[in-house]
Design a protein around this motif. Structure first.
Motif, mmCIF file in Angstrom:
data_model
loop_
_atom_site.group_PDB
_atom_site.id
_atom_site.type_symbol
_atom_site.label_atom_id
_atom_site.label_comp_id
_atom_site.label_asym_id
_atom_site.label_seq_id
_atom_site.Cartn_x
_atom_site.Cartn_y
_atom_site.Cartn_z
ATOM 1 N N LEU A 15 -33.787 38.293 -20.716
ATOM 2 C CA LEU A 15 -32.593 37.744 -20.045
ATOM 3 C C LEU A 15 -32.580 36.222 -20.167
ATOM 4 C CD1 LEU A 15 -32.395 39.902 -16.787
ATOM 5 C CD2 LEU A 15 -30.658 39.786 -18.591
ATOM 6 N N ALA A 16 -33.740 35.625 -20.007
ATOM 7 C CA ALA A 16 -33.820 34.159 -20.129
ATOM 8 C C ALA A 16 -33.450 33.719 -21.544
ATOM 9 C CB ALA A 16 -35.223 33.680 -19.768
ATOM 10 N N LEU A 17 -33.876 34.501 -22.503
ATOM 11 C CA LEU A 17 -33.546 34.202 -23.898
ATOM 12 C C LEU A 17 -32.036 34.350 -24.130
ATOM 13 C CD1 LEU A 17 -34.595 33.548 -26.692
ATOM 14 C CD2 LEU A 17 -35.298 35.923 -26.966
ATOM 15 N N THR A 18 -31.455 35.349 -23.521
ATOM 16 C CA THR A 18 -30.006 35.562 -23.628
ATOM 17 C C THR A 18 -29.252 34.390 -23.020
ATOM 18 O OG1 THR A 18 -30.376 37.943 -23.478
ATOM 19 C CG2 THR A 18 -28.149 37.169 -23.011
ATOM 20 N N LYS A 19 -29.727 33.946 -21.881
ATOM 21 C CA LYS A 19 -29.070 32.817 -21.216
ATOM 22 C C LYS A 19 -29.184 31.548 -22.059
ATOM 23 C CE LYS A 19 -28.872 30.311 -16.884
ATOM 24 N NZ LYS A 19 -29.717 29.812 -15.801
ATOM 25 N N ALA A 20 -30.364 31.316 -22.619
ATOM 26 C CA ALA A 20 -30.578 30.123 -23.447
ATOM 27 C C ALA A 20 -29.672 30.166 -24.682
ATOM 28 C CB ALA A 20 -32.041 30.029 -23.856
ATOM 29 N N THR A 21 -29.485 31.373 -25.227
ATOM 30 C CA THR A 21 -28.611 31.514 -26.391
ATOM 31 C C THR A 21 -27.173 31.176 -26.018
ATOM 32 O OG1 THR A 21 -30.018 33.322 -27.181
ATOM 33 C CG2 THR A 21 -27.854 33.089 -28.206
ATOM 34 N N LEU A 22 -26.743 31.690 -24.879
ATOM 35 C CA LEU A 22 -25.367 31.415 -24.443
ATOM 36 C C LEU A 22 -25.155 29.910 -24.256
ATOM 37 C CD1 LEU A 22 -22.587 32.335 -23.511
ATOM 38 C CD2 LEU A 22 -23.539 32.753 -21.235
ATOM 39 N N THR A 23 -26.101 29.255 -23.614
ATOM 40 C CA THR A 23 -25.992 27.799 -23.410
ATOM 41 C C THR A 23 -25.885 27.077 -24.751
ATOM 42 O OG1 THR A 23 -27.366 27.969 -21.427
ATOM 43 C CG2 THR A 23 -27.148 25.786 -22.410
ATOM 44 N N THR A 24 -26.748 27.448 -25.673
ATOM 45 C CA THR A 24 -26.798 26.745 -26.953
ATOM 46 C C THR A 24 -25.526 26.985 -27.774
ATOM 47 O OG1 THR A 24 -29.193 27.042 -26.920
ATOM 48 C CG2 THR A 24 -28.212 26.359 -28.998
ATOM 49 N N LEU A 25 -25.082 28.236 -27.831
ATOM 50 C CA LEU A 25 -23.870 28.531 -28.608
ATOM 51 C C LEU A 25 -22.651 27.843 -28.002
ATOM 52 C CD1 LEU A 25 -24.228 32.303 -29.590
ATOM 53 C CD2 LEU A 25 -24.528 30.292 -31.039
ATOM 54 N N LYS A 26 -22.596 27.835 -26.674
ATOM 55 C CA LYS A 26 -21.482 27.153 -26.000
ATOM 56 C C LYS A 26 -21.487 25.675 -26.349
ATOM 57 C CE LYS A 26 -20.189 29.123 -21.543
ATOM 58 N NZ LYS A 26 -20.552 29.082 -20.118
ATOM 59 N N ASN A 27 -22.671 25.070 -26.288
ATOM 60 C CA ASN A 27 -22.771 23.647 -26.611
ATOM 61 C C ASN A 27 -22.333 23.387 -28.048
ATOM 62 O OD1 ASN A 27 -23.792 23.462 -24.066
ATOM 63 N ND2 ASN A 27 -25.842 22.755 -24.652
ATOM 64 N N ALA A 28 -22.713 24.290 -28.942
ATOM 65 C CA ALA A 28 -22.346 24.111 -30.355
ATOM 66 C C ALA A 28 -20.829 24.189 -30.517
ATOM 67 C CB ALA A 28 -23.035 25.166 -31.219
ATOM 68 N N LEU A 29 -20.209 25.204 -29.931
ATOM 69 C CA LEU A 29 -18.753 25.342 -30.080
ATOM 70 C C LEU A 29 -18.030 24.186 -29.395
ATOM 71 C CD1 LEU A 29 -18.015 29.183 -29.698
ATOM 72 C CD2 LEU A 29 -18.105 27.815 -31.783
ATOM 73 N N THR A 30 -18.562 23.753 -28.264
ATOM 74 C CA THR A 30 -17.924 22.646 -27.555
ATOM 75 C C THR A 30 -17.946 21.371 -28.398
ATOM 76 O OG1 THR A 30 -18.619 23.632 -25.474
ATOM 77 C CG2 THR A 30 -17.943 21.334 -25.394
ATOM 78 N N LEU A 31 -19.056 21.131 -29.095
ATOM 79 C CA LEU A 31 -19.116 19.949 -29.970
ATOM 80 C C LEU A 31 -18.048 20.035 -31.055
ATOM 81 C CD1 LEU A 31 -22.912 19.242 -30.547
ATOM 82 C CD2 LEU A 31 -21.274 17.847 -29.279
ATOM 83 N N LEU A 32 -17.734 21.251 -31.471
ATOM 84 C CA LEU A 32 -16.720 21.416 -32.512
ATOM 85 C C LEU A 32 -15.302 21.397 -31.934
ATOM 86 C CD1 LEU A 32 -18.437 24.233 -34.617
ATOM 87 C CD2 LEU A 32 -18.468 21.769 -35.023
ATOM 88 N N GLY A 33 -15.208 21.414 -30.609
ATOM 89 C CA GLY A 33 -13.886 21.379 -29.981
ATOM 90 C C GLY A 33 -13.292 22.755 -29.762
ATOM 91 N N ILE A 34 -14.127 23.775 -29.862
ATOM 92 C CA ILE A 34 -13.641 25.145 -29.760
ATOM 93 C C ILE A 34 -14.006 25.725 -28.390
ATOM 94 C CG2 ILE A 34 -13.897 27.477 -30.720
ATOM 95 C CD1 ILE A 34 -14.222 26.132 -33.456
ATOM 96 N N GLY A 35 -13.024 26.342 -27.750
ATOM 97 C CA GLY A 35 -13.217 26.888 -26.410
ATOM 98 C C GLY A 35 -14.007 28.187 -26.435
ATOM 99 N N VAL A 36 -14.654 28.493 -25.315
ATOM 100 C CA VAL A 36 -15.458 29.714 -25.216
ATOM 101 C C VAL A 36 -14.935 30.567 -24.061
ATOM 102 C CG1 VAL A 36 -17.792 30.639 -24.974
ATOM 103 C CG2 VAL A 36 -17.452 28.387 -26.012
ATOM 104 N N PRO A 37 -14.264 31.688 -24.351
ATOM 105 C CA PRO A 37 -13.792 32.550 -23.267
ATOM 106 C C PRO A 37 -14.987 33.197 -22.562
ATOM 107 C CG PRO A 37 -12.871 33.228 -25.406
ATOM 108 C CD PRO A 37 -13.947 32.227 -25.671
ATOM 109 N N GLU A 38 -14.843 33.416 -21.249
ATOM 110 C CA GLU A 38 -15.953 34.033 -20.527
ATOM 111 C C GLU A 38 -16.079 35.506 -20.839
ATOM 112 O OE1 GLU A 38 -15.669 32.854 -16.394
ATOM 113 O OE2 GLU A 38 -15.636 30.799 -17.179
ATOM 114 N N LYS A 39 -14.907 36.138 -21.012
ATOM 115 C CA LYS A 39 -14.919 37.567 -21.341
ATOM 116 C C LYS A 39 -14.019 37.792 -22.534
ATOM 117 C CE LYS A 39 -15.482 39.402 -16.706
ATOM 118 N NZ LYS A 39 -14.743 39.968 -15.575
ATOM 119 N N MET A 40 -14.338 38.816 -23.301
ATOM 120 C CA MET A 40 -13.447 39.139 -24.426
ATOM 121 C C MET A 40 -13.310 40.636 -24.573
ATOM 122 S SD MET A 40 -14.337 36.429 -27.379
ATOM 123 C CE MET A 40 -13.407 37.222 -28.688
#
Ligand code: ARG
Length: 558
Positions: A533-558
């Motif tokens: 679970l901790a690894l999953t959370k760390a992945t979510l944080t990192t991917l969000k940060n990556a998309l945010t740097l690119l200017g792309i939004g991250v929906p909470e649910k899809m």
């Protein structure tokens, strides 16, 4: 984790600095023997010993720990194995601690970067051709800022030229205030296109006269021009908001009209200005280039003259360490000439000017053309992609709340990612279907992976995560997560946001492999569940940060 430095700090070699040792450490192409390797051949002379012996002695003395679990010698190489568990512990703790800030640093503290991007032309369509400069520039803006630089985003508006005289003439003949106010940039563009198709000889003369009036500050002409400018800016602002880009300055070409003279004076003084067929030029033949025209034979300034004044103004105003121009490769020669002229003027900062060139974007279903009104407006591409995203989402997940909001993030993100995923210099053919492929190398794939991770996390509390020795899938993912800060730095160094876009897709792929191969919520033990679970959370944080740097939004649910 900067392993090279970590190893170097624990590897005393007499007569060599830590930095020198770190620099000598390499990542071998095949990591079966080790994750890092130090070839000892070049120390033989310094230490008066054979490389084989040096490697053996260093291996014996190396204090292995959780970070580097093993140091072994083989044929003059010193091989290091990364401690998987140590890496996992360190990486998860760091991501948890830094959260939204993971990936950022203070590398650029005290330094300034100017970024000239988007730089739209007033009263002209904001078309698909502006996608790359806007999106790449916006990404570089955020990347540099996250690295601690002061960043100045500049929209070098194309707001000067004879076309504005034409526009006024067209407006006077065929336009009226209410329609133009209502139709905005589309109405202005229609007038301009109509002028190019239908203008008589008299109207052309009239247009030249109107342009002269703008230049001489005539009240009515300037008011009309300002109005057209405002309508264009109001329009592009809406698109900038969608693309998440901002600017600190809108000083466009017209801003430099009264700032060219001193620079031209300096060119003269330095003996760089020569006459060529009536025009004033800087001869660049010795450098294999055509002359840089400073003043036309009628005394008028050019695009390049205004860029020359702009470069000096930016240096004086912002004292930049770097000034980037995110402009299509069609202008390669222009920037080579411009930078050369500044170098010839003896300005040491000429070397800090960088043309960040990119390739062309066209649409799969219809080449882009700016001729006579047949253009692909960026707004239409964005809207169409959002619409398509909405229908895909509705089909996949009919019960999803806020479908419109999600579709906006997915659709706009897909168009942006189109310009961000490939090496920027490549020409791109944009396809809606490919860009919206949930299983492709796409932003929606990364967004969907984020939603998947978020969904897992919503189903369980994370207890205290004692880190287990990671399995292969976990280890691959952790390594990728640990690489993020280096990835951001590399993207900045190369002026290449695609490094981050590719990283995001690659990391999402690694997460999905982990997700499908390893049970998270149903893990064999509570301890393993918490670690995953901790690894999953760390992945979510990192991917969000990556998309945010690119200017792309991250929906909470899809
Ligand atoms: N407005 C120009 C164009 O559309 C781009 C300007 C780029 N920036 C600059 N400083 N020349 O071609």
């Amino acid at each position: 984790m900067d392993y090279k430095t970590y190893i170097a700090e624990r590897l005393p070699i007499e007569g060599m600095s830590r930095e020198e040792i770190a620099e000598s450490i390499a990542v071998p192409p095949d990591t079966t023997l080790g994750d890092y390797a130090l070839p000892c051949f070049k120390f033989a002379k310094l230490l008066h010993k054979s490389p084989v012996l040096i490697a053996q002695e260093l291996a014996a003395a190396y204090p292995s720990d959780g970070v580097i679990s093993e140091a072994t010698a083989l044929n003059g190489y010193l091989n290091f194995k990364v401690g998987r568990r140590g890496l996992a512990e360190e990486t998860l703790a760091r991501i948890e601690r830094e959260g939204e800030k993971y990936g950022s640093s203070t590398l650029g503290a005290g330094k300034t970067v100017c970024i000239d991007y988007s730089s739209v032309n007033i009263a002209k369509p904001f078309h698909i051709g502006h996608l790359s400069t806007t999106v790449l520039g916006g990404a570089l803006y955020r990347i540099y800022r996250s690295l601690g630089y002061r960043v100045v985003g500049i929209n070098h508006l194309g707001d000067y030229g004879t076309q504005f005289g034409k526009l006024i003439s067209a407006y006077k003949h065929w336009g009226n205030r209410a329609d133009v106010q209502k139709g905005g940039i589309h109405a202005i563009n229609d007038l301009y296109v109509r002028f190019n198709n239908e203008a008589t000889e008299e109207m052309e003369t009239e247009a030249r006269e109107y342009f002269r009036l703008i230049e001489s500050g005539d009240k009515e002409a300037v008011a009309l021009f300002d109005w057209f400018k405002q309508l264009t800016l109001d329009y592009v602002q809406q698109i900038y908001a969608k693309l998440h880009v901002t600017f600190d300055s809108y000083a466009g070409e017209s801003f430099y009209i009264d700032k060219m003279e001193p620079v031209i004076g300096e060119l003269k003084e330095k003996g760089l200005l020569v006459e060529s067929r009536g025009a004033q030029v800087v001869d660049l033949e010795p450098y294999g280039m055509t002359p840089f025209i400073v003043l036309r034979s009628d005394g008028a300034s050019l695009y390049g003259t205004r860029d020359l004044a702009a470069a000096f103004y930016r240096k004086q105003t912002y004292d930049f360490d770097k000034c980037l121009y995110v402009v299509a490769y069609q202008q390669n020669l222009h920037f080579k000439q411009l930078f050369k002229v500044i170098e010839l003027m003896g300005e040491p900062w000429a070397k800090d000017l960088v043309h960040v060139a990119y390739g062309m974007v066209s649409l799969e279903d219809g080449a882009m053309s700016t001729r006579q009104g047949k253009v692909v407006w960026l707004e239409d591409v964005l809207n169409r992609c959002v619409e398509k995203a909405l229908s895909i989402i509705t089909e996949k997940n009919p019960a999803l709340e806020n479908k419109e909001e999600v579709a906006e993030k997915v659709g706009v993100g897909a168009v942006m990612f189109g310009a961000l995923y490939n090496n920027k210099i490549k020409d791109i053919v944009f396809s809606y279907d490919k860009a919206l492929n949930f299983d492709g190398e796409t932003s929606v794939y990364v967004q969907y992976t984020c939603a998947r991770a978020a969904s897992v996390l919503s189903k369980a509390e994370i207890g205290k995560a004692t880190v287990a020795e990671p399995c292969a899938q976990e280890y691959e993912l952790i390594k990728a997560l640990a690489d993020f800060p280096d990835t951001v730095r590399a993207a900045a160094e190369k002026y290449e946001p695609s490094v981050i876009a590719r990283y995001a897709v690659d990391t999402a792929q690694k997460f999905n492999k982990f997700y499908f191969d390893c049970k998270i919520l149903q893990a064999e033990s509570e301890q393993l569940k918490n670690f995953r679970l901790a690894l999953t959370k760390a992945t979510l944080t990192t991917l969000k940060n990556a998309l945010t740097l690119l200017g792309i939004g991250v929906p909470e649910k899809m």
